[in-house]
Design a protein around this motif. Structure first.
Motif, PDB file in Angstrom:
ATOM      1  N   GLU A  50     -11.978  -0.092  -5.843  1.00  0.00           N
ATOM      2  CA  GLU A  50     -11.689   0.615  -4.600  1.00  0.00           C
ATOM      3  C   GLU A  50     -10.226   0.392  -4.237  1.00  0.00           C
ATOM      4  N   ALA A  51      -9.580   1.422  -3.739  1.00  0.00           N
ATOM      5  CA  ALA A  51      -8.170   1.339  -3.372  1.00  0.00           C
ATOM      6  C   ALA A  51      -8.017   1.126  -1.868  1.00  0.00           C
ATOM      7  N   TYR A  52      -7.053   0.274  -1.519  1.00  0.00           N
ATOM      8  CA  TYR A  52      -6.688   0.024  -0.118  1.00  0.00           C
ATOM      9  C   TYR A  52      -5.166   0.055  -0.014  1.00  0.00           C
ATOM     10  N   ASP A  53      -4.665   0.652   1.069  1.00  0.00           N
ATOM     11  CA  ASP A  53      -3.225   0.830   1.206  1.00  0.00           C
ATOM     12  C   ASP A  53      -2.853   0.827   2.687  1.00  0.00           C
ATOM     13  N   GLN A  54      -1.637   0.409   2.968  1.00  0.00           N
ATOM     14  CA  GLN A  54      -1.187   0.322   4.359  1.00  0.00           C
ATOM     15  C   GLN A  54      -1.147   1.677   5.062  1.00  0.00           C
ATOM     16  N   CYS A  55      -1.269   2.765   4.306  1.00  0.00           N
ATOM     17  CA  CYS A  55      -1.228   4.090   4.920  1.00  0.00           C
ATOM     18  C   CYS A  55      -2.563   4.486   5.539  1.00  0.00           C
ATOM     19  N   GLU A  56      -3.609   3.642   5.378  1.00  0.00           N
ATOM     20  CA  GLU A  56      -4.926   4.019   5.900  1.00  0.00           C
ATOM     21  C   GLU A  56      -5.521   2.860   6.684  1.00  0.00           C
ATOM     22  N   GLY A  57      -6.578   3.143   7.438  1.00  0.00           N
ATOM     23  CA  GLY A  57      -7.074   2.220   8.447  1.00  0.00           C
ATOM     24  C   GLY A  57      -7.915   1.070   7.961  1.00  0.00           C
ATOM     25  N   ALA A  58      -8.434   1.116   6.730  1.00  0.00           N
ATOM     26  CA  ALA A  58      -9.302   0.047   6.242  1.00  0.00           C
ATOM     27  C   ALA A  58      -8.517  -1.078   5.559  1.00  0.00           C
ATOM     28  N   PHE A  59      -7.219  -0.948   5.516  1.00  0.00           N
ATOM     29  CA  PHE A  59      -6.354  -1.937   4.865  1.00  0.00           C
ATOM     30  C   PHE A  59      -6.381  -3.253   5.626  1.00  0.00           C
ATOM     31  N   HIS A  60      -6.528  -4.377   4.924  1.00  0.00           N
ATOM     32  CA  HIS A  60      -6.584  -5.687   5.575  1.00  0.00           C
ATOM     33  C   HIS A  60      -5.259  -6.069   6.205  1.00  0.00           C
ATOM     34  N   GLY A  61      -4.159  -5.822   5.498  1.00  0.00           N
ATOM     35  CA  GLY A  61      -2.838  -6.105   6.042  1.00  0.00           C
ATOM     36  C   GLY A  61      -2.457  -7.569   6.068  1.00  0.00           C
ATOM     37  N   VAL A  62      -2.984  -8.376   5.132  1.00  0.00           N
ATOM     38  CA  VAL A  62      -2.612  -9.787   5.075  1.00  0.00           C
ATOM     39  C   VAL A  62      -1.389  -9.960   4.183  1.00  0.00           C
ATOM     40  N   ASP A  63      -0.737 -11.104   4.311  1.00  0.00           N
ATOM     41  CA  ASP A  63       0.540 -11.321   3.635  1.00  0.00           C
ATOM     42  C   ASP A  63       0.469 -11.121   2.126  1.00  0.00           C
ATOM     43  N   THR A  64      -0.615 -11.587   1.503  1.00  0.00           N
ATOM     44  CA  THR A  64      -0.708 -11.509   0.047  1.00  0.00           C
ATOM     45  C   THR A  64      -0.674 -10.067  -0.443  1.00  0.00           C
ATOM     46  N   GLN A  65      -1.211  -9.145   0.326  1.00  0.00           N
ATOM     47  CA  GLN A  65      -1.220  -7.743  -0.082  1.00  0.00           C
ATOM     48  C   GLN A  65       0.172  -7.127  -0.082  1.00  0.00           C
ATOM     49  N   PHE A  66       1.136  -7.808   0.513  1.00  0.00           N
ATOM     50  CA  PHE A  66       2.499  -7.299   0.556  1.00  0.00           C
ATOM     51  C   PHE A  66       3.384  -7.938  -0.514  1.00  0.00           C
ATOM     52  N   LEU A  67       2.770  -8.762  -1.401  1.00  0.00           N
ATOM     53  CA  LEU A  67       3.530  -9.298  -2.518  1.00  0.00           C
ATOM     54  C   LEU A  67       3.884  -8.181  -3.490  1.00  0.00           C
ATOM     55  N   ALA A  68       4.742  -8.493  -4.436  1.00  0.00           N
ATOM     56  CA  ALA A  68       5.069  -7.518  -5.474  1.00  0.00           C
ATOM     57  C   ALA A  68       3.845  -7.255  -6.341  1.00  0.00           C
ATOM     58  N   ASP A  69       3.814  -6.096  -6.952  1.00  0.00           N
ATOM     59  CA  ASP A  69       2.688  -5.709  -7.814  1.00  0.00           C
ATOM     60  C   ASP A  69       2.464  -6.760  -8.916  1.00  0.00           C
ATOM     61  N   GLY A  70       1.176  -6.929  -9.255  1.00  0.00           N
ATOM     62  CA  GLY A  70       0.826  -7.848 -10.321  1.00  0.00           C
ATOM     63  C   GLY A  70       0.375  -9.217  -9.860  1.00  0.00           C
ATOM     64  N   HIS A  71      -0.028  -9.343  -8.599  1.00  0.00           N
ATOM     65  CA  HIS A  71      -0.538 -10.611  -8.087  1.00  0.00           C
ATOM     66  C   HIS A  71      -2.002 -10.450  -7.670  1.00  0.00           C
ATOM     67  N   ALA A  72      -2.699 -11.582  -7.590  1.00  0.00           N
ATOM     68  CA  ALA A  72      -4.094 -11.594  -7.136  1.00  0.00           C
ATOM     69  C   ALA A  72      -4.145 -11.835  -5.638  1.00  0.00           C
ATOM     70  N   TYR A  73      -5.000 -11.086  -4.977  1.00  0.00           N
ATOM     71  CA  TYR A  73      -5.275 -11.293  -3.550  1.00  0.00           C
ATOM     72  C   TYR A  73      -6.736 -11.713  -3.436  1.00  0.00           C
ATOM     73  N   ILE A  74      -6.974 -12.951  -3.020  1.00  0.00           N
ATOM     74  CA  ILE A  74      -8.324 -13.500  -2.910  1.00  0.00           C
ATOM     75  C   ILE A  74      -8.721 -13.543  -1.442  1.00  0.00           C
ATOM     76  N   HIS A  75      -9.870 -12.996  -1.122  1.00  0.00           N
ATOM     77  CA  HIS A  75     -10.310 -12.957   0.278  1.00  0.00           C
ATOM     78  C   HIS A  75     -11.797 -13.241   0.393  1.00  0.00           C
ATOM     79  N   PHE A  76     -12.179 -13.738   1.552  1.00  0.00           N
ATOM     80  CA  PHE A  76     -13.539 -14.216   1.798  1.00  0.00           C
ATOM     81  C   PHE A  76     -14.365 -13.157   2.513  1.00  0.00           C
ATOM     82  N   TYR A  77     -15.612 -13.013   2.094  1.00  0.00           N
ATOM     83  CA  TYR A  77     -16.564 -12.116   2.750  1.00  0.00           C
ATOM     84  C   TYR A  77     -17.559 -12.975   3.547  1.00  0.00           C
ATOM     85  N   PRO A  78     -17.392 -13.081   4.853  1.00  0.00           N
ATOM     86  CA  PRO A  78     -18.322 -13.907   5.644  1.00  0.00           C
ATOM     87  C   PRO A  78     -19.773 -13.452   5.521  1.00  0.00           C
ATOM     88  N   ARG A  79     -19.980 -12.148   5.334  1.00  0.00           N
ATOM     89  CA  ARG A  79     -21.337 -11.606   5.276  1.00  0.00           C
ATOM     90  C   ARG A  79     -22.153 -12.224   4.150  1.00  0.00           C
TER      91      ARG A  79
END
Length: 203
Positions: A50-79
């Motif tokens: 699934e794709a997420y981008d700052q141009c749309e409303g479902a984007f998390h917007g955390v710092d890691t997502q703003f790194l340069a391409d080619g990095h891992a973004y790890i996030h927790f699902y409380p559910r």
């Protein structure tokens, strides 16, 4: 070059993640993620993204997502109480990532089964077709691959990661809308491999 289930694969190139996420996500279908991590080796064919981008409303917007391409973004699902993984795309500061929403074991099946069996009776009992349940969904994928918060921000072209793409891209792909998204839910930014022919092993 390496072979997986009768197809030729090559390591992904450094610029693979340079475009925005909605361009990278369908290209990731059928790619194989290999991990040598915490004493275990596994390989997983990516079957849903699934794709997420700052141009749309479902984007998390955390710092890691703003790194340069080619990095891992790890996030927790409380559910579900598990970790999931995105691949960061586009230049530094853009804010774009691909959620790995599903996978199919290629190697290390028993290792992944041991990680998942406490949370799924069918996997625990090796019920018919249980392999398809191992990494069905982003959290199950994360658990099967032993994704940990220590990997947040890690470079995807370094240990413990190796990612290979098919020389002939997968074309049997179903586009759809994203799951559990309320903002910009109409965007067809989910891609699923329709009929993957992947055989898992313990090699």
């Amino acid at each position: 070059m390496i072979g997986y289930f009768g197809k030729q694969y090559v390591p992904i190139e450094p610029d693979f993640f340079a475009p925005p996420s909605w361009m990278v996500a369908p290209r990731l279908i059928g790619c194989v993620l290999c991990m040598d991590y915490r004493g275990a080796s596994i390989a997983m064919a990516l079957s849903a993204t699934e794709a997420y981008d700052q141009c749309e409303g479902a984007f998390h917007g955390v710092d890691t997502q703003f790194l340069a391409d080619g990095h891992a973004y790890i996030h927790f699902y409380p559910r579900c109480g598990m970790w999931a993984m995105d691949f960061v795309c586009a230049p530094r500061g853009h804010g774009s990532s691909v959620l790995i929403a599903g996978g199919i074991p290629v190697a290390g099946l028993e290792t992944m089964r041991e990680r998942r069996k406490p949370h799924c009776r069918a996997i625990h009992d090796r019920a018919r077709g249980y392999e398809k349940l191992i990494a069905d969904g982003p959290c199950n994928f994360g658990e099967a691959c032993d994704i940990q918060p220590a990997l947040n921000g890690a470079w995807l072209f370094d240990k413990p990661f190796r990612i290979y793409r098919p020389v002939e891209p997968i074309v049997d792909i179903l586009p759809d809308t994203r799951v559990n998204v309320s903002k910009d839910a109409h965007l067809p930014w989910r891609w699923t491999w329709r009929n993957p022919s992947v055989l898992a092993t313990d090699a």
